[in-house]
Design a protein around this motif. Structure first.
Motif, mmCIF file in Angstrom:
data_model
loop_
_atom_site.group_PDB
_atom_site.id
_atom_site.type_symbol
_atom_site.label_atom_id
_atom_site.label_comp_id
_atom_site.label_asym_id
_atom_site.label_seq_id
_atom_site.Cartn_x
_atom_site.Cartn_y
_atom_site.Cartn_z
ATOM 1 N N SER A 7 1.123 -0.728 0.565
ATOM 2 C CA SER A 7 -0.403 -0.081 -0.024
ATOM 3 C C SER A 7 0.701 1.398 -0.004
ATOM 4 C CB SER A 7 -0.861 -0.380 0.928
ATOM 5 O OG SER A 7 0.470 0.099 2.628
ATOM 6 N N ILE A 8 1.213 1.696 -1.408
ATOM 7 C CA ILE A 8 2.180 3.218 -1.815
ATOM 8 C C ILE A 8 1.894 3.985 -0.793
ATOM 9 C CG2 ILE A 8 3.749 4.091 -3.190
ATOM 10 C CD1 ILE A 8 3.940 1.201 -2.755
ATOM 11 N N HIS A 9 0.568 4.446 -0.787
ATOM 12 C CA HIS A 9 -0.212 5.509 -0.831
ATOM 13 C C HIS A 9 -0.020 5.779 0.502
ATOM 14 C CE1 HIS A 9 -0.423 6.995 -4.881
ATOM 15 N NE2 HIS A 9 -0.735 5.512 -5.514
ATOM 16 N N SER A 10 -0.175 4.875 1.381
ATOM 17 C CA SER A 10 0.186 5.050 2.468
ATOM 18 C C SER A 10 1.626 5.503 3.534
ATOM 19 C CB SER A 10 -0.350 3.469 3.438
ATOM 20 O OG SER A 10 -0.018 2.325 3.292
ATOM 21 N N TYR A 11 2.523 5.824 2.945
ATOM 22 C CA TYR A 11 4.124 5.968 3.368
ATOM 23 C C TYR A 11 4.518 6.530 2.410
ATOM 24 C CZ TYR A 11 3.250 1.486 5.960
ATOM 25 O OH TYR A 11 3.669 0.089 6.439
ATOM 26 N N PHE A 12 4.356 6.939 0.762
ATOM 27 C CA PHE A 12 4.858 8.069 -0.089
ATOM 28 C C PHE A 12 4.068 7.831 -0.962
ATOM 29 C CE2 PHE A 12 7.619 4.349 0.488
ATOM 30 C CZ PHE A 12 8.550 4.641 0.887
ATOM 31 N N ASP A 13 4.058 9.443 -1.690
ATOM 32 C CA ASP A 13 2.997 10.470 -1.737
ATOM 33 C C ASP A 13 2.966 9.691 -3.434
ATOM 34 O OD1 ASP A 13 2.716 12.553 -0.483
ATOM 35 O OD2 ASP A 13 4.638 13.714 -1.290
ATOM 36 N N SER A 14 4.174 9.586 -4.242
ATOM 37 C CA SER A 14 3.338 8.787 -5.406
ATOM 38 C C SER A 14 4.949 7.151 -6.114
ATOM 39 C CB SER A 14 3.230 10.193 -6.666
ATOM 40 O OG SER A 14 5.573 10.522 -6.371
ATOM 41 N N TRP A 15 4.225 7.328 -6.919
ATOM 42 C CA TRP A 15 4.397 6.089 -6.888
ATOM 43 C C TRP A 15 6.266 6.368 -7.131
ATOM 44 C CZ3 TRP A 15 4.130 0.719 -6.666
ATOM 45 C CH2 TRP A 15 2.637 0.720 -6.260
ATOM 46 N N ASN A 16 6.207 7.246 -8.609
ATOM 47 C CA ASN A 16 7.415 7.716 -8.576
ATOM 48 C C ASN A 16 9.454 7.370 -7.156
ATOM 49 O OD1 ASN A 16 7.362 8.331 -10.768
ATOM 50 N ND2 ASN A 16 7.101 10.039 -11.026
ATOM 51 N N GLN A 17 8.404 7.817 -5.838
ATOM 52 C CA GLN A 17 9.271 8.095 -5.047
ATOM 53 C C GLN A 17 9.836 6.363 -4.737
ATOM 54 O OE1 GLN A 17 7.320 10.163 -2.361
ATOM 55 N NE2 GLN A 17 8.298 11.874 -1.853
ATOM 56 N N ILE A 18 9.337 5.343 -4.626
ATOM 57 C CA ILE A 18 9.559 4.309 -4.524
ATOM 58 C C ILE A 18 10.530 3.756 -5.129
ATOM 59 C CG2 ILE A 18 7.731 2.269 -4.961
ATOM 60 C CD1 ILE A 18 8.085 1.649 -2.166
ATOM 61 N N ILE A 19 9.738 3.991 -6.839
ATOM 62 C CA ILE A 19 10.675 3.174 -7.888
ATOM 63 C C ILE A 19 11.524 3.852 -8.602
ATOM 64 C CG2 ILE A 19 9.602 1.956 -10.464
ATOM 65 C CD1 ILE A 19 6.730 1.502 -9.235
ATOM 66 N N LEU A 20 11.603 5.085 -9.023
ATOM 67 C CA LEU A 20 12.585 5.492 -9.716
ATOM 68 C C LEU A 20 13.386 6.738 -8.920
ATOM 69 C CD1 LEU A 20 10.267 6.819 -12.812
ATOM 70 C CD2 LEU A 20 11.971 4.882 -12.236
ATOM 71 N N ASP A 21 13.118 7.182 -7.511
ATOM 72 C CA ASP A 21 14.439 7.786 -7.100
ATOM 73 C C ASP A 21 15.497 7.473 -6.551
ATOM 74 O OD1 ASP A 21 12.622 9.685 -7.362
ATOM 75 O OD2 ASP A 21 12.915 10.564 -4.695
ATOM 76 N N GLY A 22 15.983 7.650 -6.418
ATOM 77 C CA GLY A 22 18.052 7.265 -6.513
ATOM 78 C C GLY A 22 18.139 6.725 -7.346
ATOM 79 N N ILE A 23 17.856 5.796 -8.796
ATOM 80 C CA ILE A 23 18.250 4.968 -9.562
ATOM 81 C C ILE A 23 19.665 5.597 -9.938
ATOM 82 C CG2 ILE A 23 17.777 3.957 -11.658
ATOM 83 C CD1 ILE A 23 15.813 2.326 -11.042
ATOM 84 N N LEU A 24 19.403 7.097 -10.749
ATOM 85 C CA LEU A 24 20.914 7.503 -10.980
ATOM 86 C C LEU A 24 21.746 7.194 -10.385
ATOM 87 C CD1 LEU A 24 19.377 9.359 -14.169
ATOM 88 C CD2 LEU A 24 20.905 7.107 -13.870
ATOM 89 N N GLY A 25 21.590 8.316 -8.580
ATOM 90 C CA GLY A 25 22.220 8.346 -7.323
ATOM 91 C C GLY A 25 23.797 7.436 -7.514
ATOM 92 N N GLY A 26 23.139 5.961 -7.792
ATOM 93 C CA GLY A 26 23.555 4.482 -7.112
ATOM 94 C C GLY A 26 24.544 4.588 -8.002
ATOM 95 N N LEU A 27 23.973 4.631 -9.322
ATOM 96 C CA LEU A 27 25.578 4.197 -10.186
ATOM 97 C C LEU A 27 26.406 4.081 -10.428
ATOM 98 C CD1 LEU A 27 24.569 2.632 -13.362
ATOM 99 C CD2 LEU A 27 24.041 4.753 -14.196
ATOM 100 N N MET A 28 26.911 5.668 -9.835
ATOM 101 C CA MET A 28 28.528 5.409 -9.520
ATOM 102 C C MET A 28 28.581 4.219 -8.414
ATOM 103 S SD MET A 28 30.539 7.918 -11.101
ATOM 104 C CE MET A 28 31.997 8.089 -10.930
#
Lengths: 120, 246
Positions: free
Chosen positions: A83-104
């Motif tokens: 139940s994503i919306h009880s913890y996060f605003d949007s799906w993006n925050q859990i699926i996309l955030d920080g993916i490129l940041g970890g690449l290095m």
């Protein structure tokens, strides 16, 4: 993802039924975001080491990275009890955030493990 | 492209691993040094007060719908009226605060200390790497790159025939410097040195102006649409109970 978010979640869920009153606790939100960030960083480092030891090269490694990130996302979603919306605003925050940041970090540890195991 | 190079295992044992370990340890050391040097100056009472007022106003804005409109209006007047509201900033004072911020020698001193604690270890390690490990291939990146990356990755080697994916030790140092940030945030917790500098840049010095954020908060309070949530709560309770039953 601590348990103290539960009150927020139940309140939020019931409020969705009739009218959308945002009942978010900003601190808990931030804590959740931090948890996502930490798990992503950890997974990118671990993924880098694994990719290096398994000897992936070229595109395979990057595919492996995105695979690892996808697994992390699934894990986080499972941790949030689907139940994503009880913890996060949007799906993006859990699926996309920080993916490129970890690449290095991923590239660094991938290179490191790969060099130690394979090229010498 | 040339054939694969054969690298000596001594390079791994005496260059690659020590260099990485040293980078990590220096990062940890820098964190603790900057923690020691951080002077715990007493925060200015006025600034703290303004910060608290902003937080209170933000709370009011966030939970405005949970109080009756009369109470909300009273609070709004308390925060934002034009004579003595808490969020109201007299015109002349705004400039003054910033000027004072800049002329505060303590602030500049603190900033310089922080910067120094960043720059000195970096210069030292770079000199150390240059002195001991310059001019040979230390690692190989496991993916192909174009010729453009040669100057970046083979810093210190002047061969144009070896494959670009081979990395000189000096460039391995740079790679470490950027890539270890994630590791530091894991092992040192939230407030490691790099994060600290970023926060410094935002908060003090450039652009942080308490009176401006007070004004912004006041505008936010002014435009908010107040709608008391309580009258609708019966429906909400009904819906919740229905969901429980069904």
């Amino acid at each position: 993802m601590a348990g103290h978010d539960d009150s927020v979640s139940s309140e939020k869920k019931s409020s969705e039924a009739v009218n959308d009153i945002p009942t978010f606790n900003a601190e808990n939100m931030q804590n959740n975001m931090k948890a996502v960030y930490y798990s992503r960083t950890f997974m990118s480092i671990m993924g880098g080491v694994i990719a290096g030891i398994l000897g992936f090269t070229g595109l395979n490694g990057f595919i492996f990275y995105f695979l690892v990130m996808a697994i992390t996302s699934v894990g986080l979603i499972a941790k949030a009890g689907f139940s994503i919306h009880s913890y996060f605003d949007s799906w993006n925050q859990i699926i996309l955030d920080g993916i490129l940041g970890g690449l290095m970090s991923f590239v660094l540890f991938w290179t490191f493990a790969y060099d130690i195991v394979h090229i010498f | 492209m040339a054939a694969d190079l054969v690298l000596d295992t001594a390079i791994r044992d005496w260059v690659l691993i020590p260099l990485s370990v040293v980078m990590v340890l220096i990062g940890v050391l820098r964190y603790f040094v900057s923690k020691l040097m951080r002077s715990s100056q007493l925060p200015d009472a006025k600034i703290v007060k303004e910060g608290q007022v902003i937080i209170r106003a933000r709370n009011l804005r966030a939970s405005a719908n949970f109080i009756p409109s009369k109470s909300f209006r009273a609070r709004k007047a308390y925060f934002g009226n034009e004579e003595n509201g808490l969020l109201f900033v007299p015109k002349g004072q705004a400039q003054n605060a910033q000027a004072q911020m800049f002329s505060d020698p303590n602030m500049a001193m603190d900033m310089m200390k922080k910067n120094l604690s960043m720059i000195i270890p970096q210069t030292l390690t770079f000199a150390w790497v240059n002195f001991f490990f310059s001019g040979f291939v230390a690692a190989k990146i496991p993916f192909p790159l174009t010729q453009r990356f040669r100057s970046m990755l083979q810093n210190g080697i002047d061969y144009s025939t070896i494959d670009v994916s081979y990395v000189s030790s000096r460039s391995w140092y740079f790679l470490n410097m950027f890539g270890l940030r994630g590791l530091f945030s894991l092992i040192l917790g939230e407030e490691n040195a790099t994060d600290d500098t970023q926060r410094m840049m935002q908060m003090s010095g450039f652009g942080f102006d308490p009176s401006k954020s007070l004004g912004a908060e006041k505008d936010g309070l002014d435009i908010i649409q107040h709608e008391w949530a309580l009258p609708k709560f019966e429906q909400r309770a009904e819906a919740t109970l229905r969901k429980l039953i069904s």
